[in-house]
Design a protein around this motif. Structure first.
Motif, PDB file in Angstrom:
ATOM      1  N   ALA A 228       0.841  -1.199   0.000  1.00 26.78           N
ATOM      2  CA  ALA A 228       0.000   0.000   0.000  1.00 26.78           C
ATOM      3  C   ALA A 228       0.874   1.247   0.000  1.00 26.78           C
ATOM      4  O   ALA A 228       2.069   1.193   0.299  1.00 26.78           O
ATOM      5  N   GLU A 229       0.283   2.376  -0.358  1.00 25.05           N
ATOM      6  CA  GLU A 229       0.937   3.680  -0.282  1.00 25.05           C
ATOM      7  C   GLU A 229       2.195   3.788  -1.149  1.00 25.05           C
ATOM      8  O   GLU A 229       3.205   4.383  -0.749  1.00 25.05           O
ATOM      9  N   GLY A 230       2.120   3.200  -2.342  1.00 25.97           N
ATOM     10  CA  GLY A 230       3.161   3.449  -3.341  1.00 25.97           C
ATOM     11  C   GLY A 230       4.502   2.805  -3.081  1.00 25.97           C
ATOM     12  O   GLY A 230       5.546   3.366  -3.417  1.00 25.97           O
ATOM     13  N   VAL A 231       4.479   1.614  -2.480  1.00 29.46           N
ATOM     14  CA  VAL A 231       5.737   0.882  -2.281  1.00 29.46           C
ATOM     15  C   VAL A 231       5.714  -0.342  -3.184  1.00 29.46           C
ATOM     16  O   VAL A 231       4.660  -0.945  -3.400  1.00 29.46           O
ATOM     17  N   MET A 232       6.862  -0.674  -3.730  1.00 26.00           N
ATOM     18  CA  MET A 232       6.949  -1.901  -4.528  1.00 26.00           C
ATOM     19  C   MET A 232       8.373  -2.436  -4.390  1.00 26.00           C
ATOM     20  O   MET A 232       9.340  -1.663  -4.391  1.00 26.00           O
ATOM     21  N   ALA A 233       8.494  -3.746  -4.267  1.00 25.89           N
ATOM     22  CA  ALA A 233       9.812  -4.367  -4.139  1.00 25.89           C
ATOM     23  C   ALA A 233       9.918  -5.492  -5.143  1.00 25.89           C
ATOM     24  O   ALA A 233       8.906  -6.017  -5.615  1.00 25.89           O
ATOM     25  N   ALA A 234      11.156  -5.830  -5.493  1.00 27.19           N
ATOM     26  CA  ALA A 234      11.377  -6.895  -6.468  1.00 27.19           C
ATOM     27  C   ALA A 234      12.680  -7.607  -6.168  1.00 27.19           C
ATOM     28  O   ALA A 234      13.574  -7.058  -5.517  1.00 27.19           O
ATOM     29  N   SER A 235      12.756  -8.804  -6.685  1.00 28.10           N
ATOM     30  CA  SER A 235      13.961  -9.618  -6.528  1.00 28.10           C
ATOM     31  C   SER A 235      14.374 -10.142  -7.890  1.00 28.10           C
ATOM     32  O   SER A 235      13.521 -10.564  -8.676  1.00 28.10           O
ATOM     33  N   ILE A 236      15.675 -10.070  -8.168  1.00 28.10           N
ATOM     34  CA  ILE A 236      16.223 -10.701  -9.379  1.00 28.10           C
ATOM     35  C   ILE A 236      17.233 -11.732  -8.888  1.00 28.10           C
ATOM     36  O   ILE A 236      18.424 -11.433  -8.717  1.00 28.10           O
ATOM     37  N   PRO A 237      16.782 -12.959  -8.632  1.00 27.96           N
ATOM     38  CA  PRO A 237      17.640 -13.956  -7.984  1.00 27.96           C
ATOM     39  C   PRO A 237      18.960 -14.217  -8.717  1.00 27.96           C
ATOM     40  O   PRO A 237      20.010 -14.339  -8.070  1.00 27.96           O
TER      41      PRO A 237
ATOM     42  N   ASP B 133       6.499   9.119  -2.936  1.00 26.46           N
ATOM     43  CA  ASP B 133       6.237   9.977  -1.772  1.00 26.46           C
ATOM     44  C   ASP B 133       4.756  10.091  -1.437  1.00 26.46           C
ATOM     45  O   ASP B 133       4.367  10.112  -0.266  1.00 26.46           O
ATOM     46  N   ASP B 134       3.937  10.211  -2.502  1.00 28.23           N
ATOM     47  CA  ASP B 134       2.519  10.491  -2.285  1.00 28.23           C
ATOM     48  C   ASP B 134       1.674   9.235  -2.144  1.00 28.23           C
ATOM     49  O   ASP B 134       0.459   9.324  -1.972  1.00 28.23           O
ATOM     50  N   GLY B 135       2.321   8.059  -2.259  1.00 26.43           N
ATOM     51  CA  GLY B 135       1.596   6.816  -2.030  1.00 26.43           C
ATOM     52  C   GLY B 135       0.858   6.259  -3.240  1.00 26.43           C
ATOM     53  O   GLY B 135       0.065   5.325  -3.098  1.00 26.43           O
ATOM     54  N   ALA B 136       1.158   6.794  -4.437  1.00 26.42           N
ATOM     55  CA  ALA B 136       0.403   6.359  -5.629  1.00 26.42           C
ATOM     56  C   ALA B 136       0.891   5.020  -6.173  1.00 26.42           C
ATOM     57  O   ALA B 136       2.047   4.879  -6.570  1.00 26.42           O
ATOM     58  N   HIS B 137      -0.034   4.087  -6.246  1.00 25.60           N
ATOM     59  CA  HIS B 137       0.284   2.762  -6.780  1.00 25.60           C
ATOM     60  C   HIS B 137       0.635   2.841  -8.269  1.00 25.60           C
ATOM     61  O   HIS B 137       1.544   2.153  -8.738  1.00 25.60           O
ATOM     62  N   ARG B 138      -0.104   3.726  -9.017  1.00 25.78           N
ATOM     63  CA  ARG B 138       0.165   3.796 -10.459  1.00 25.78           C
ATOM     64  C   ARG B 138       1.618   4.145 -10.727  1.00 25.78           C
ATOM     65  O   ARG B 138       2.231   3.670 -11.675  1.00 25.78           O
ATOM     66  N   ALA B 139       2.178   5.014  -9.858  1.00 21.87           N
ATOM     67  CA  ALA B 139       3.555   5.455 -10.060  1.00 21.87           C
ATOM     68  C   ALA B 139       4.547   4.391  -9.602  1.00 21.87           C
ATOM     69  O   ALA B 139       5.566   4.161 -10.266  1.00 21.87           O
ATOM     70  N   ALA B 140       4.250   3.726  -8.493  1.00 23.49           N
ATOM     71  CA  ALA B 140       5.164   2.685  -8.001  1.00 23.49           C
ATOM     72  C   ALA B 140       5.328   1.595  -9.055  1.00 23.49           C
ATOM     73  O   ALA B 140       6.441   1.143  -9.341  1.00 23.49           O
ATOM     74  N   THR B 141       4.218   1.196  -9.650  1.00 19.28           N
ATOM     75  CA  THR B 141       4.251   0.140 -10.665  1.00 19.28           C
ATOM     76  C   THR B 141       5.071   0.573 -11.877  1.00 19.28           C
ATOM     77  O   THR B 141       5.923  -0.168 -12.365  1.00 19.28           O
ATOM     78  N   ALA B 142       4.815   1.786 -12.357  1.00 17.65           N
ATOM     79  CA  ALA B 142       5.498   2.254 -13.568  1.00 17.65           C
ATOM     80  C   ALA B 142       6.993   2.445 -13.309  1.00 17.65           C
ATOM     81  O   ALA B 142       7.829   2.076 -14.138  1.00 17.65           O
ATOM     82  N   VAL B 143       7.328   3.009 -12.154  1.00 19.94           N
ATOM     83  CA  VAL B 143       8.744   3.255 -11.849  1.00 19.94           C
ATOM     84  C   VAL B 143       9.478   1.923 -11.656  1.00 19.94           C
ATOM     85  O   VAL B 143      10.597   1.746 -12.154  1.00 19.94           O
ATOM     86  N   MET B 144       8.840   0.974 -10.971  1.00 19.78           N
ATOM     87  CA  MET B 144       9.484  -0.333 -10.789  1.00 19.78           C
ATOM     88  C   MET B 144       9.647  -1.053 -12.120  1.00 19.78           C
ATOM     89  O   MET B 144      10.695  -1.647 -12.390  1.00 19.78           O
ATOM     90  N   ALA B 145       8.635  -0.986 -12.977  1.00 16.02           N
ATOM     91  CA  ALA B 145       8.730  -1.649 -14.287  1.00 16.02           C
ATOM     92  C   ALA B 145       9.885  -1.051 -15.096  1.00 16.02           C
ATOM     93  O   ALA B 145      10.658  -1.774 -15.740  1.00 16.02           O
ATOM     94  N   ASN B 146      10.021   0.267 -15.023  1.00 15.50           N
ATOM     95  CA  ASN B 146      11.100   0.944 -15.738  1.00 15.50           C
ATOM     96  C   ASN B 146      12.469   0.540 -15.190  1.00 15.50           C
ATOM     97  O   ASN B 146      13.415   0.285 -15.931  1.00 15.50           O
ATOM     98  N   LEU B 147      12.552   0.452 -13.879  1.00 15.75           N
ATOM     99  CA  LEU B 147      13.806   0.077 -13.207  1.00 15.75           C
ATOM    100  C   LEU B 147      14.183  -1.360 -13.577  1.00 15.75           C
ATOM    101  O   LEU B 147      15.339  -1.645 -13.930  1.00 15.75           O
ATOM    102  N   LEU B 148      13.211  -2.250 -13.506  1.00 15.70           N
ATOM    103  CA  LEU B 148      13.463  -3.657 -13.852  1.00 15.70           C
ATOM    104  C   LEU B 148      13.920  -3.784 -15.294  1.00 15.70           C
ATOM    105  O   LEU B 148      14.861  -4.525 -15.605  1.00 15.70           O
ATOM    106  N   LEU B 149      13.248  -3.042 -16.170  1.00 16.05           N
ATOM    107  CA  LEU B 149      13.562  -3.090 -17.598  1.00 16.05           C
ATOM    108  C   LEU B 149      15.030  -2.742 -17.823  1.00 16.05           C
ATOM    109  O   LEU B 149      15.752  -3.426 -18.549  1.00 16.05           O
ATOM    110  N   GLN B 150      15.468  -1.677 -17.164  1.00 14.30           N
ATOM    111  CA  GLN B 150      16.834  -1.227 -17.385  1.00 14.30           C
ATOM    112  C   GLN B 150      17.853  -2.200 -16.806  1.00 14.30           C
ATOM    113  O   GLN B 150      18.870  -2.491 -17.430  1.00 14.30           O
TER     114      GLN B 150
END
Lengths: 340, 340
Positions: free
Chosen positions: B260-269, B280-297
């Motif tokens: 909740a509140e815009g947190v997302m974690a991931a593991s690349i074993p 900062d503002d807790g938005a899920h839409r942003a957490a998902t997009a930023v994590m997807a971008n980070l994972l992609l890179q």
């Protein structure tokens, strides 16, 4: 680029969990700033905040009188409704009076904004129609303008259509912003979406509250719109929703209208004040709380608020967060606004 | 206070409408930072991100083996599910295997997170139960730990209950953060909610991916948890939802968990990397997009990604926004991440 100030904190227990930055402004009917927080000259998309202004041509064109629209029907044209059976019936009634039908509406279909209404619709084994779109009332209003003007309404959502030109012109007159239809973006319901300084959104709401600074026909229309909204807050949004509850409890002293992406505007007609808030990140929860806090402070300063309204505004501005068991788990707390 | 950098822009047409600030971090299994954006030592509440770690005692205690839990059942204990009939049935199956019942669950009741499932439930004229709570799987896992340990499970959600102490200890071991149960806040589902530096959330996920840096029993449990999640992404969240789609399409290379509140974690074993994002503002839409971008890179840099996974990650990181008529009206665009 300026960093907007923090306007709202979300706490878990006593600790900060999230926070929202944004901008807020209060102007008088001359457009002078009474209060300004953050860069209020930077452009925002007011989105559905503008609905009460976009509904002015419905009255000013003579359509509301010609088709004997009720105040409830006019309020629906100003609202972002929750998709209840009452809202749907009110939209249907406008269409019937103007001799049009659902087929003419170009706003698209979505499940009711209000999740309870959405489930109730599903429980009746029904599917949403274009009338459940939260903008259906506004679109019925546009069709009424088309009807009274004898226009072909097909494609009425295009910026260059005569109905949209009349709507865009009303926005320009009320906010004092020159709008170029070729620069329009597209809103969720397919009509043009314009951006403008936040302070001009507030100016538009100041004028909506007083009728001043605009043409005589828009001034009269503003009075009718204001009355319609204030007497039908449940039609404007829906039971328990912020726009409805605040407008309802402030008993004629205030009306508010929220828009997508964290925008909210309000009018205090007795003071000639217009107010507008934009949360940088687009959060509705923050726009509502910050606007409620702002209204509370302005209304209290001018002794314009009842005990019940104070309670409702405080309840939207600052409240405990509860979990599914009803246990207090945190709070929503606005940051104190100085300068009033 | 540091101002977090802008990580995501929401555009209407080509113009900026809203934006999100936040922090992001990638660490290796030693907890060293591979990438760091914003103040990643500042505390966040990881909330449901921690579920895969909170599920470790379910395996480490021997409960999963003792009650012959399937990988799907273990995955449910790690997930925030959408409340589909499959999710509910999987939770029921755990309760049956451990000889418990719904009555023992202390997570509270809410309508399914997935709005489609919510409407489907309403259409069946049913009311939600405690099993529809997105956390019901996690709570069934807690009850399983209580059962194998022969504990009285009443009040198991209290920070001082032996089950919660075992869970808190697992979080401490995996993240390297000393946690004081007397400092716990309360989560949406009534269990303790702890805050910790964002970088430590990432460290926990690095360790979850490799099993290193923790006790042998937690290392084995990490392997089982990882396998269970990767083989049952649909159970982790739900059809079409971000956690499920990303974990599914990355085919064993990645698993992600949102909170909740815009947190997302991931593991690349394979890399021993843990990743964490907080908006900062807790938005899920942003957490998902930023994590997807980070994972992609990160994944592209290490050639760990298939064409299909690239497509799915890009689809979550950067996409067109459409209105109800299907017209393009804007976009969600991550801000380029330097330093990789």
């Amino acid at each position: 680029m300026d960093v907007s100030p923090r306007l709202l904190v979300v706490r878990r227990g006593k600790k900060e969990e999230s926070f929202h930055r944004g901008r807020a402004v209060v102007v008088n009917e001359a457009g002078e700033r009474i209060l300004s927080i953050g860069d209020v000259e930077a452009a925002v998309f007011p989105r559905s905040c503008l609905k009460p202004i976009q509904a002015l041509p419905l009255v000013a064109s003579g359509a509301a009188d010609r088709y004997s629209l009720s105040d409830a029907e006019i309020a629906l044209a100003c609202g972002s409704h929750g998709g209840s059976p009452l809202h749907v019936a009110t939209a249907q009634s406008i269409l019937k009076k103007i001799g049009s039908s659902c087929d003419a509406l170009e706003c698209g279909v979505h499940w009711p904004l209000d999740s309870g209404e959405s489930r109730a619709l599903a429980a009746r084994r029904e599917e949403p129609t274009v009338l459940h779109n939260n903008c259906s009332g506004k679109h019925c209003g546009f069709l009424a303008v088309g009807a009274v003007r004898g226009l072909d309404v097909a494609g009425y959502t295009n910026a260059s259509h005569p109905i949209m030109r009349e709507v865009t012109s009303a926005i320009s007159l009320m906010t004092g912003v020159e709008l170029d239809e070729s620069q329009a973006c597209v809103d969720g319901c397919a009509i043009p979406a314009f951006s403008m300084p936040l302070a001009r959104v507030a100016t538009g709401f100041a004028h909506l509250g007083t009728g001043k600074e605009s043409s005589p026909s828009l001034a009269d229309a503003s009075t009718r719109i204001r009355t319609a909204i204030m007497q039908n807050p449940i039609i404007l949004s829906g039971k328990g929703r912020a726009d409805t509850r605040i407008t309802e409890e402030c008993q004629g002293d205030v009306f508010v209208k929220s828009g997508a992406e964290g925008v909210m505007a309000a009018s205090i007609p007795a003071l000639g004040y217009g107010l507008a808030v934009k949360i940088d990140d687009g959060a509705h929860r923050a726009a509502t709380a910050v606007m409620a806090n702002l209204l509370l402070q302005v209304l209290q300063k001018h002794s314009l608020v009842t005990a019940k309204a104070v309670e409702v505004l405080k309840g939207h501005a600052c409240f405990q967060l509860k979990n599914w068991n009803g246990t207090d788990v945190g709070s929503i707390e606005p940051i104190s606004l100085n300068g009033l």
